[in-house]
Design a protein around this motif. Structure first.
Motif, PDB file in Angstrom:
ATOM      1  N   VAL A 259       0.845  -1.189   0.000  1.00 37.79           N
ATOM      2  CA  VAL A 259       0.000   0.000   0.000  1.00 37.79           C
ATOM      3  C   VAL A 259       0.881   1.240   0.000  1.00 37.79           C
ATOM      4  O   VAL A 259       2.047   1.205   0.385  1.00 37.79           O
ATOM      5  CB  VAL A 259      -0.949   0.026   1.220  1.00 37.79           C
ATOM      6  CG1 VAL A 259      -1.956  -1.094   1.153  1.00 37.79           C
ATOM      7  CG2 VAL A 259      -0.181   0.002   2.508  1.00 37.79           C
ATOM      8  N   ASP A 260       0.290   2.329  -0.446  1.00 42.24           N
ATOM      9  CA  ASP A 260       0.962   3.619  -0.414  1.00 42.24           C
ATOM     10  C   ASP A 260       0.865   4.161   1.012  1.00 42.24           C
ATOM     11  O   ASP A 260      -0.236   4.235   1.572  1.00 42.24           O
ATOM     12  CB  ASP A 260       0.278   4.566  -1.397  1.00 42.24           C
ATOM     13  CG  ASP A 260       0.957   5.912  -1.487  1.00 42.24           C
ATOM     14  OD1 ASP A 260       2.106   6.042  -1.025  1.00 42.24           O
ATOM     15  OD2 ASP A 260       0.333   6.841  -2.039  1.00 42.24           O
TER      16      ASP A 260
ATOM     17  N   LYS B 160       0.882   7.034   2.118  1.00 42.58           N
ATOM     18  CA  LYS B 160       0.086   8.260   2.217  1.00 42.58           C
ATOM     19  C   LYS B 160      -1.407   7.968   2.181  1.00 42.58           C
ATOM     20  O   LYS B 160      -2.206   8.749   2.679  1.00 42.58           O
ATOM     21  CB  LYS B 160       0.445   9.205   1.075  1.00 42.58           C
ATOM     22  CG  LYS B 160       1.884   9.658   1.113  1.00 42.58           C
ATOM     23  CD  LYS B 160       2.246  10.430  -0.127  1.00 42.58           C
ATOM     24  CE  LYS B 160       3.734  10.697  -0.121  1.00 42.58           C
ATOM     25  NZ  LYS B 160       4.231  11.077  -1.418  1.00 42.58           N
ATOM     26  N   ASN B 161      -1.803   6.839   1.566  1.00 45.53           N
ATOM     27  CA  ASN B 161      -3.221   6.480   1.425  1.00 45.53           C
ATOM     28  C   ASN B 161      -3.474   5.101   2.026  1.00 45.53           C
ATOM     29  O   ASN B 161      -3.839   4.169   1.316  1.00 45.53           O
ATOM     30  CB  ASN B 161      -3.639   6.486  -0.046  1.00 45.53           C
ATOM     31  CG  ASN B 161      -3.513   7.847  -0.674  1.00 45.53           C
ATOM     32  OD1 ASN B 161      -3.745   8.852  -0.015  1.00 45.53           O
ATOM     33  ND2 ASN B 161      -3.138   7.895  -1.928  1.00 45.53           N
ATOM     34  N   VAL B 162      -3.300   4.966   3.307  1.00 44.05           N
ATOM     35  CA  VAL B 162      -3.517   3.677   3.974  1.00 44.05           C
ATOM     36  C   VAL B 162      -5.012   3.535   4.260  1.00 44.05           C
ATOM     37  O   VAL B 162      -5.600   4.408   4.913  1.00 44.05           O
ATOM     38  CB  VAL B 162      -2.711   3.590   5.282  1.00 44.05           C
ATOM     39  CG1 VAL B 162      -2.980   2.275   5.983  1.00 44.05           C
ATOM     40  CG2 VAL B 162      -1.234   3.757   5.004  1.00 44.05           C
ATOM     41  N   PRO B 163      -5.637   2.464   3.775  1.00 46.63           N
ATOM     42  CA  PRO B 163      -7.067   2.288   4.063  1.00 46.63           C
ATOM     43  C   PRO B 163      -7.277   1.930   5.537  1.00 46.63           C
ATOM     44  O   PRO B 163      -6.414   1.339   6.181  1.00 46.63           O
ATOM     45  CB  PRO B 163      -7.469   1.130   3.144  1.00 46.63           C
ATOM     46  CG  PRO B 163      -6.213   0.388   2.901  1.00 46.63           C
ATOM     47  CD  PRO B 163      -5.102   1.393   2.953  1.00 46.63           C
TER      48      PRO B 163
END
Length: 127
Positions: free
Chosen positions: A76-77, A79-82
């Motif tokens: 995952v990125d 900066k954009n962790v779900p």
């Protein structure tokens, strides 16, 4: 003729190898439990090619026990962790993301390789 038969055997074996690799995910989707897991952190691993790869650390309840696993199948990125991820889990097998585009593509490739491998082996005059 021998080269064509060897090519057919190689295609068949590669197709069966791909199908066997996909068998684990299929078992999880059929017999595993679909769970909504919380992402509680990231596990960063140094990679020669990409610098660092970030894997989500998942936490969920399974049979009245709290389970914490690292999903090293998908990065995952940072900066954009779900906040949550839907996964399939079975105790003896592991975790899976379910039917993804990659799963479908490799399933189709596996089936095509098996069919062409059988066709090359069974036909007498292919070319």
């Amino acid at each position: 003729m021998i080269i064509k038969k060897n090519f057919g055997v190689i295609l068949l074996l590669l197709g069966l190898f791909l199908a066997y690799g996909l068998f684990k995910d299929s078992r999880l989707m059929l017999f595993g439990t679909k769970i909504k897991a919380d992402v509680i952190g990231l596990d960063s691993v140094k990679n020669k090619r990409f610098g660092y790869v970030h894997y989500p650390v998942l936490q969920f309840n399974y049979k009245q026990q709290q389970v914490r696993l690292v999903n090293d199948f998908r990065s995952v990125d940072p900066k954009n962790v779900p906040a949550h991820m839907d996964i399939y889990y079975a105790e003896g097998i592991g975790i899976s993301d379910g039917f993804t585009v990659i799963y479908v593509i490799f399933s189709i490739i596996s089936i095509i390789m098996i069919i062409f491998g059988i066709m090359v082996i069974r036909t007498k005059h292919l070319f």
